[in-house]
Scaffold this active site. Structure first.
Site, PDB file in Angstrom:
ATOM      1  N   GLU A  41      -8.577  33.053 -37.320  1.00 48.36           N
ATOM      2  CA  GLU A  41      -8.168  32.980 -35.915  1.00 48.36           C
ATOM      3  C   GLU A  41      -7.232  31.783 -35.757  1.00 48.36           C
ATOM      4  O   GLU A  41      -7.571  30.658 -36.143  1.00 48.36           O
ATOM      5  CB  GLU A  41      -9.414  32.837 -35.022  1.00 48.36           C
ATOM      6  CG  GLU A  41      -9.062  32.743 -33.555  1.00 48.36           C
ATOM      7  CD  GLU A  41     -10.109  33.357 -32.631  1.00 48.36           C
ATOM      8  OE1 GLU A  41     -11.059  33.996 -33.120  1.00 48.36           O
ATOM      9  OE2 GLU A  41      -9.954  33.205 -31.400  1.00 48.36           O
ATOM     10  N   GLU A  62     -15.531  32.420 -23.354  1.00 49.88           N
ATOM     11  CA  GLU A  62     -14.646  33.501 -23.805  1.00 49.88           C
ATOM     12  C   GLU A  62     -15.443  34.673 -24.389  1.00 49.88           C
ATOM     13  O   GLU A  62     -15.130  35.197 -25.455  1.00 49.88           O
ATOM     14  CB  GLU A  62     -13.624  32.971 -24.815  1.00 49.88           C
ATOM     15  CG  GLU A  62     -12.746  31.886 -24.215  1.00 49.88           C
ATOM     16  CD  GLU A  62     -11.635  31.400 -25.136  1.00 49.88           C
ATOM     17  OE1 GLU A  62     -11.816  31.415 -26.355  1.00 49.88           O
ATOM     18  OE2 GLU A  62     -10.586  31.006 -24.588  1.00 49.88           O
ATOM     19  N   LYS A  95     -12.821  19.188 -26.611  1.00 47.11           N
ATOM     20  CA  LYS A  95     -11.405  19.238 -27.025  1.00 47.11           C
ATOM     21  C   LYS A  95     -10.660  18.017 -26.480  1.00 47.11           C
ATOM     22  O   LYS A  95     -11.055  17.464 -25.448  1.00 47.11           O
ATOM     23  CB  LYS A  95     -10.753  20.520 -26.506  1.00 47.11           C
ATOM     24  CG  LYS A  95     -11.230  21.762 -27.238  1.00 47.11           C
ATOM     25  CD  LYS A  95     -10.397  22.992 -26.873  1.00 47.11           C
ATOM     26  CE  LYS A  95     -10.944  24.210 -27.623  1.00 47.11           C
ATOM     27  NZ  LYS A  95     -10.182  25.444 -27.379  1.00 47.11           N
ATOM     28  N   ASP A 127      -6.499  23.317 -23.295  1.00 44.01           N
ATOM     29  CA  ASP A 127      -6.643  24.008 -24.582  1.00 44.01           C
ATOM     30  C   ASP A 127      -5.518  23.630 -25.546  1.00 44.01           C
ATOM     31  O   ASP A 127      -4.615  24.440 -25.777  1.00 44.01           O
ATOM     32  CB  ASP A 127      -6.657  25.526 -24.330  1.00 44.01           C
ATOM     33  CG  ASP A 127      -7.155  26.303 -25.532  1.00 44.01           C
ATOM     34  OD1 ASP A 127      -7.634  25.674 -26.484  1.00 44.01           O
ATOM     35  OD2 ASP A 127      -7.068  27.545 -25.509  1.00 44.01           O
ATOM     36  N   GLU A 164      -1.577  26.401 -32.875  1.00 39.86           N
ATOM     37  CA  GLU A 164      -1.620  27.552 -31.967  1.00 39.86           C
ATOM     38  C   GLU A 164      -0.601  27.452 -30.836  1.00 39.86           C
ATOM     39  O   GLU A 164       0.102  28.418 -30.543  1.00 39.86           O
ATOM     40  CB  GLU A 164      -3.039  27.668 -31.390  1.00 39.86           C
ATOM     41  CG  GLU A 164      -3.163  28.749 -30.337  1.00 39.86           C
ATOM     42  CD  GLU A 164      -4.575  28.873 -29.760  1.00 39.86           C
ATOM     43  OE1 GLU A 164      -5.465  28.111 -30.171  1.00 39.86           O
ATOM     44  OE2 GLU A 164      -4.778  29.739 -28.897  1.00 39.86           O
TER      45      GLU A 164
HETATM   46  C1  GCV Z   1     -11.847  30.305 -31.372  1.00 31.63           C
HETATM   47  C2  GCV Z   1      -8.477  29.051 -27.558  1.00 31.63           C
HETATM   48  C3  GCV Z   1      -7.986  29.962 -28.634  1.00 31.63           C
HETATM   49  C4  GCV Z   1      -9.098  30.845 -29.161  1.00 31.63           C
HETATM   50  C5  GCV Z   1     -10.257  29.954 -29.620  1.00 31.63           C
HETATM   51  C6  GCV Z   1     -10.707  29.140 -28.416  1.00 31.63           C
HETATM   52  C7  GCV Z   1     -11.829  28.180 -28.756  1.00 31.63           C
HETATM   53  O1  GCV Z   1      -8.743  29.748 -26.393  1.00 31.63           O
HETATM   54  O2  GCV Z   1      -6.928  30.718 -28.145  1.00 31.63           O
HETATM   55  O3  GCV Z   1      -8.585  31.583 -30.229  1.00 31.63           O
HETATM   56  O4  GCV Z   1     -11.305  30.705 -30.135  1.00 31.63           O
HETATM   57  O5  GCV Z   1      -9.631  28.369 -27.958  1.00 31.63           O
HETATM   58  O6  GCV Z   1     -11.521  27.025 -28.987  1.00 31.63           O
HETATM   59  O7  GCV Z   1     -12.974  28.575 -28.798  1.00 31.63           O
END
Ligand code: GCV
Length: 718
Positions: free
Chosen positions: A181, A305, A374, A379, A407
């Site tokens: 991912e 999510e 985080k 994000d 990302e």
């Molecule tokens: C692992 C963001 C990313 C997702 C990720 C999420 C997270 O939203 O786009 O891919 O999922 O962060 O940190 O859990």
């Protein structure tokens, strides 16, 4: 003829080894190019002497002999008797010789720290690497090698070094299917289908690379976890990896799926307060420790999510984390509970939700729980202010989560050195205990004297030959480890060392490349999200610009939610008049950000909705400044291209060409970002891109029509 054929054959075998394909990372150990230095080092190091034979000590011996043999261009071996100019390694427990030195500095070291100094022992000149544990000796060995690799002095040192942060962890978002991912460097390096029988040599090199920068833990599966990893079949595979990593001081952790008791245990519920659920986890954890006695613990993404969690059963995050913590406590395992939670059912600014969710539970977590937060409240954007939770949970250990994989930072094509981004957050002042309570002091535990402290980096590693895809992406893995060891290290120093070890010590190359790296993050901010803009990337895959997107199911996944452009202006008002996200920061921080006049311009549109005609410090209006930033960003990429061209011949062809091509791709993307964003925003500002700038050669409709199919790292089963 036979001889010629034989030589050709040898050459064929030799070539792949010599090729500079990036596999060796910063552990290249090629012969020291400076002849004076080479002969000095050759006289200072002739052998390695070690008493003790643990796996970790043997790894240290192997690294020192391998490394110095390469650097000094002569065979360096481990000797059974002390000889002149030896590197002597050990702990007082493993080595009577080290014990006899009665080193008082060992008392100042943590369990993983080390000291390096020179001393004459039995009339022999020695460089001593001593520590309280074998892991400390290993870290010290890498340190000495790095000094030689970067052509610094290696004798008469007085190094005393301990990591400031206890848990220094990589988080792999690797699925059991081997897709990654948000991974842009190929498939997962974990060959689950071949484990536990086949041990890919890469696992050892991975562990070496991590140990060389002090990383001491790894979570091998995605936080969007598949419960399968907790079956016996997979745990035996995990145990096989743990066996390799243990030799390099690295513990293994797993992402736990909260609903595993239902999926694997066939229970009707995963309610954390249900006795059967507690029992299931207890037994599962006990089972894990039978295979992996030094298992580190779990990371959990819950109620985020779509992932299951305690709230599915009207329980709290504290209930969920504490239940797992109880199961792990007898084994000294820990829970890293992620604070990345948000819900679209609550019409609250997404950046406020994690704080709202966790602040009430401060002090209610078990002592082996650490909250993983985080770096910013949204994000992993190119720029975000620090997460308000760092200043809000005095009674709870809080660890940092950075994202090394890019990302939102241009993914596989973009040269972006992330140490300046990390430093910006680590150095930020939360004012939690008055001025000087930096984020670094919160996560290293010193602000509140927490014993548990940690930092996690979402790995950017895949099975690409060079590990990270972009040759410069390796620097982010390296920088993360170095900052995890000591958050006070400068981005400049880290880049300097990395360049020397990864490419060359040629001063012209080092200076030019370092300049480029240090500026690269701001460059990306300038052409993607200047002045505090955020989350205007392509929806879903997050590649390329898409500020117009409003089609995703939930408002806060859509760029229009974040930039809020209208004819009056642009930006997200997070002051009292808006979402009041600012209330989550200390008054001193709030004071700086709440007034557009004092708010640093890099956060302006993060905290304020500003009129297009508002003059900024440069004297330009907001619209003009926005244009200047986007155009400046593109020009900066073009300068990187020019500067890189000047370095041709100073590095190997292979990596030179790789970077050359990627910079060309990055330039195209920067132009795409600039043209798409400015043309779109000009539909609100009602002002054109000022004459004098090169005008977009494509229409807004052209950019809107671009579809990125099959972007890597987006979706795929876990
Ligand atoms: C692992 C963001 C990313 C997702 C990720 C999420 C997270 O939203 O786009 O891919 O999922 O962060 O940190 O859990």
């Amino acid at each position: 003829m036979k001889k010629l054929l034989y030589s050709l054959l040898l050459l064929c075998y030799a070539l792949p080894v010599l090729a500079e394909d990036g596999y060796r990372l910063w552990l290249r150990y090629d012969k020291i190019s400076n002849p004076t230095l080479l002969s000095a080092y050759q006289s200072q190091v002739t052998a390695v002497y070690a008493e003790g034979n643990s796996d970790i000590l043997n790894a240290a011996k192997e690294e020192l002999t391998h490394g110095f043999s390469g650097l000094l261009d002569r065979k360096i071996t481990v000797t059974s008797a002390l000889t002149d100019n030896s590197i002597v390694i050990g702990t007082p427990q493993s080595s009577p010789l080290i014990a006899s030195l009665q080193l008082s500095q060992l008392e100042q070291l943590s369990s993983e720290g080390f000291t390096i100094f020179s001393r004459k022992i039995k009339e022999k000149n020695c460089i001593i690497i001593a520590a309280n544990t074998d892991a400390g000796v290993l870290y010290g060995s890498f340190h000495l090698l790095q000094l030689a690799q970067t052509q610094q002095k290696i004798i008469n040192l007085a190094v005393i070094s301990s990591p400031r942060i206890q848990l220094r962890i990589l988080n792999h978002w690797d699925n059991l299917t081997r897709t990654v991912e948000r991974g842009y460097a190929g498939f997962s390096i974990w060959k689950w289908h071949l484990l536990p029988g086949y041990i890919d040599p890469r696992y050892k090199d991975y562990a070496r690379a991590n140990a060389s920068i002090g990383i001491n833990g790894t979570v091998v599966n995605n936080v969007n976890a598949n419960a399968q990893i907790l079956t016996k079949e997979y745990l035996l595979k995990v145990a096989a990896l743990a066996k390799v990593f243990r030799i390099y001081g690295i513990k293994i952790y797993l992402s736990a799926r909260f609903s595993a008791p239902i999926e694997l245990g066939k229970l009707k519920t995963a309610d954390p307060l249900h006795p059967e659920v507690k029992e299931w986890w207890k037994k599962k954890v006990d089972e894990i420790y039978t295979y992996i006695p030094d298992f580190g613990g779990f990371v959990v993404k819950a109620n985020s999510e779509g992932q299951p969690g305690p709230q599915n059963y009207q329980r709290t995050h504290a209930d969920g984390a504490n239940m797992l913590a109880d199961a792990l406590a007898p084994h000294k395992g820990i829970v890293m509970w992620r604070a990345f939670v948000y819900s679209n059912e609550t019409p609250v600014d997404r950046t406020k939700q994690a704080y709202n969710e966790f602040k009430p539970f401060d002090g209610q977590f078990k002592s082996n729980v650490i909250l993983q937060v985080k770096n910013g409240p949204l994000d992993f954007q190119p720029r975000e202010p620090f997460h308000p939770l760092f200043g809000a949970l005095p009674k709870t250990p809080v660890m940092m989560e950075f994202q090394l994989t890019q990302e939102y930072l241009g993914q596989g094509t973009t040269l972006v050195y992330q140490a300046p981004l990390m430093k910006e957050v680590l150095d930020a002042d939360t004012y939690r205990n008055g001025k000087g309570t930096t984020v670094a002091s919160v996560i290293d535990g010193s602000a509140e004297k927490h014993t548990l402290s940690g930092i996690a980096g979402v790995a950017n590693i895949g099975d690409d030959r060079n590990w990270c895809g972009h040759p410069f992406a390796q620097s982010n893995w390296y920088a993360y480890g170095k900052l995890a060891w000591d958050p006070l290290t400068s981005a400049d120093k880290i880049a300097d060392d990395w360049i020397r070890m990864t490419f060359t010590n040629d001063p012209a190359f080092v200076t030019a490349t370092k300049k480029m790296m240090l500026a690269s993050r701001e460059t990306v901010v300038n052409y993607m999200t200047p002045l505090g803009l955020h989350h205007i990337m392509g929806d879903g895959h997050h590649y390329g610009p898409s500020p117009w997107s409003d089609r995703l199911g939930r408002a806060d996944w859509n760029p229009v939610y974040y930039h809020r452009a209208d004819t009056a202006g642009i930006g997200f008002d997070r002051t009292e008049k808006g979402s009041n996200a600012l209330e989550q920061y200390a008054p001193e921080v709030r004071k700086i950000y709440q007034d557009p006049a004092t708010c640093p311009e890099e956060y302006l549109l993060w905290f304020h909705h500003i009129s297009w005609k508002q003059p900024l410090t440069s004297g330009k209006t907001l619209w003009e400044e926005l244009c200047a930033k986007y155009y400046g960003g593109v020009e900066e990429v073009r300068s990187m291209q020019k500067n890189w061209e000047l370095l041709k011949g100073k590095v190997d062809e292979e990596r030179f060409a790789h970077v050359h091509m990627l910079l060309a791709a990055q330039e195209k993307e920067a132009v795409w970002w600039r043209n798409a964003c400015l043309q779109y925003f000009s539909t609100f500002s009602k002002m054109p891109i000022p004459a004098g700038y090169e005008q977009p050669d494509q229409t807004l409709d052209h950019y809107k029509a671009i579809r990125v199919l099959n972007a890597p790292g987006n979706g795929g089963g876990n």
